[in-house]
Scaffold this motif. Structure first.
Motif, PDB file in Angstrom:
ATOM      1  N   LYS A  58       0.836  -1.206   0.000  1.00  0.00           N
ATOM      2  CA  LYS A  58       0.000   0.000   0.000  1.00  0.00           C
ATOM      3  C   LYS A  58       0.873   1.260   0.000  1.00  0.00           C
ATOM      4  CE  LYS A  58      -4.141  -1.809   2.326  1.00  0.00           C
ATOM      5  NZ  LYS A  58      -5.126  -1.329   1.321  1.00  0.00           N
ATOM      6  N   THR A 167      -1.680   6.130  18.931  1.00  0.00           N
ATOM      7  CA  THR A 167      -2.820   5.767  18.105  1.00  0.00           C
ATOM      8  C   THR A 167      -3.283   4.368  18.483  1.00  0.00           C
ATOM      9  OG1 THR A 167      -2.034   7.130  16.269  1.00  0.00           O
ATOM     10  CG2 THR A 167      -3.595   5.367  15.732  1.00  0.00           C
ATOM     11  N   ILE A 169      -5.569   0.965  17.716  1.00  0.00           N
ATOM     12  CA  ILE A 169      -6.405   0.076  16.916  1.00  0.00           C
ATOM     13  C   ILE A 169      -7.175  -0.755  17.933  1.00  0.00           C
ATOM     14  CG2 ILE A 169      -6.466  -1.823  15.254  1.00  0.00           C
ATOM     15  CD1 ILE A 169      -3.726  -0.842  14.236  1.00  0.00           C
ATOM     16  N   GLU A 200      -6.275  -3.581   6.092  1.00  0.00           N
ATOM     17  CA  GLU A 200      -7.144  -2.409   5.955  1.00  0.00           C
ATOM     18  C   GLU A 200      -7.365  -1.739   7.317  1.00  0.00           C
ATOM     19  OE1 GLU A 200      -8.237  -0.855   3.352  1.00  0.00           O
ATOM     20  OE2 GLU A 200      -7.397  -2.287   1.926  1.00  0.00           O
ATOM     21  N   THR A 201      -7.541  -2.565   8.358  1.00  0.00           N
ATOM     22  CA  THR A 201      -7.724  -2.028   9.708  1.00  0.00           C
ATOM     23  C   THR A 201      -6.492  -1.255  10.154  1.00  0.00           C
ATOM     24  OG1 THR A 201      -9.228  -3.831  10.318  1.00  0.00           O
ATOM     25  CG2 THR A 201      -8.132  -2.681  12.120  1.00  0.00           C
ATOM     26  N   TRP A 203      -4.152   0.008   8.182  1.00  0.00           N
ATOM     27  CA  TRP A 203      -3.937   1.141   7.281  1.00  0.00           C
ATOM     28  C   TRP A 203      -4.748   2.361   7.716  1.00  0.00           C
ATOM     29  CZ3 TRP A 203      -0.458   2.605   3.931  1.00  0.00           C
ATOM     30  CH2 TRP A 203      -0.758   3.619   3.019  1.00  0.00           C
ATOM     31  N   LYS A 204      -5.959   2.139   8.172  1.00  0.00           N
ATOM     32  CA  LYS A 204      -6.797   3.259   8.632  1.00  0.00           C
ATOM     33  C   LYS A 204      -6.143   3.992   9.792  1.00  0.00           C
ATOM     34  CE  LYS A 204     -11.217   1.258   7.197  1.00  0.00           C
ATOM     35  NZ  LYS A 204     -12.501   0.639   7.655  1.00  0.00           N
ATOM     36  N   ALA A 205      -5.426   3.250  10.638  1.00  0.00           N
ATOM     37  CA  ALA A 205      -4.746   3.879  11.766  1.00  0.00           C
ATOM     38  C   ALA A 205      -3.435   4.541  11.323  1.00  0.00           C
ATOM     39  CB  ALA A 205      -4.455   2.840  12.840  1.00  0.00           C
ATOM     40  N   GLU A 207      -2.531   5.632   8.136  1.00  0.00           N
ATOM     41  CA  GLU A 207      -2.576   6.634   7.066  1.00  0.00           C
ATOM     42  C   GLU A 207      -2.458   8.084   7.568  1.00  0.00           C
ATOM     43  OE1 GLU A 207      -4.891   7.258   2.825  1.00  0.00           O
ATOM     44  OE2 GLU A 207      -5.984   6.402   4.519  1.00  0.00           O
ATOM     45  N   PRO A 208      -3.184   8.455   8.644  1.00  0.00           N
ATOM     46  CA  PRO A 208      -3.045   9.841   9.111  1.00  0.00           C
ATOM     47  C   PRO A 208      -1.636  10.191   9.592  1.00  0.00           C
ATOM     48  CG  PRO A 208      -5.018   8.821  10.018  1.00  0.00           C
ATOM     49  CD  PRO A 208      -4.209   7.727   9.396  1.00  0.00           C
TER      50      PRO A 208
END
Length: 211
Positions: A58, A167, A169, A200-201, A203-205, A207-208
Motif C-alpha cells: 500500500k 494511536t 487500533i 485495511e484495519t 492502514w486506517k490507523a 494513514e493519518p
C-alpha cells in the motif's frame, strides 16, 4: 545439541530482520517497525501475504517513502518483545506498530506484568526516537477466560494508548476473528483473505500518520 524448533524460528526471524535492516542501511526512507507475535509473522501463510507486507504494498502504491520492517515471532509474549526490542530497534523507527499481548492473555499472565512490559517497549522506542509515532494494536480474549479478566485485558490497550498519546487500533482482528472463511484451519490465525482485512484495519490507523 540439536536446535529446537523455537530456536530455528528465532534464528530465521532474526536473520530476516537483519537482512531487511542491511538492505536499507543507507536508505533515507522512514521506517515502520511491526513488533508482534504470530499474527504479525503471518503464521500458516506466506509472509508476503501477511498484513505487514500488504501495508508495504500500500505504501509503495501510494508513493510513500517508507521501509517496512516486520518483526513478528510466533508464540511471542510481551516479555519476549521487551527482551528483543533493543535488537530489532538497533536502527530507530519512525512508527512502531506494537501488536503484542495476545499470548500473555492466553497463558493467563498477570495483566499488570503485561502492561508493564508493553510500556517498557514504548519507553525504549521513545528513547531511541523521541518523535516516534506509536500505534497500539489491541486484542481481545475469548469469554471462557472469565468476564473480569477479558474486560481488564480489553481495556489495557486503550489505557496504554491514552497514557502514551498513541494511536489505538481497538481490535486488530476486527471483522476476522471467529470467521472460518477468514482463518486457517486452527480457527485462530488469519488466512490471506483475513490478512487483507487486517491490513485495511491497520492502514486506517497508519494513514493519518504518514502525511
Amino acid at each position: 545439541m540439536k536446535p529446537t524448533r523455537l530456536a530455528l524460528h528465532l534464528i530465521a526471524a532474526y536473520a530476516l530482520l537483519a537482512l531487511t535492516n542491511f538492505a536499507h542501511a543507507d536508505s533515507t526512507s522512514k521506517r515502520i517497525l511491526f513488533l508482534g507475535d504470530s499474527l504479525t509473522a503471518g503464521y500458516g501463510i506466506d509472509q508476503r501475504e501477511a498484513y505487514p507486507a500488504l501495508i508495504g504494498a500500500k505504501l509503495k502504491a501510494s508513493g510513500l517513502d517508507y521501509d517496512v520492517s516486520p518483526a513478528g515471532l510466533s508464540g511471542e509474549t510481551s516479555a519476549g518483545g521487551l527482551r528483543r526490542v533493543g535488537w530489532v530497534m538497533q536502527k530507530p523507527a519512525d512508527i512502531l506498530v506494537l501488536a503484542l499481548g495476545a499470548n500473555d492473555g492466553l497463558r493467563g499472565i498477570k495483566l499488570s506484568d503485561t502492561k508493564k512490559n508493553l510500556q517498557g517497549i514504548i519507553d525504549f522506542a521513545k528513547k531511541k526516537n523521541p518523535d516516534i509515532h506509536i500505534v497500539i494494536a489491541g486484542m481481545q480474549m475469548p469469554p471462557n477466560l472469565g468476564e473480569a479478566y477479558t474486560s481488564e485485558f480489553r481495556e489495557m490497550y486503550p489505557s496504554l494508548a491514552h497514557e502514551n498519546e498513541a494511536t489505538l487500533i481497538p481490535f486488530l482482528l476486527e471483522g476476522v476473528a471467529g470467521d472460518p472463511e477468514l482463518n486457517i484451519a486452527d480457527g485462530i490465525h488469519p488466512n490471506p483473505a483475513g490478512h487483507e482485512i487486517v491490513a485495511e484495519t491497520v492502514w486506517k490507523a497508519l494513514e493519518p500518520l504518514l502525511k
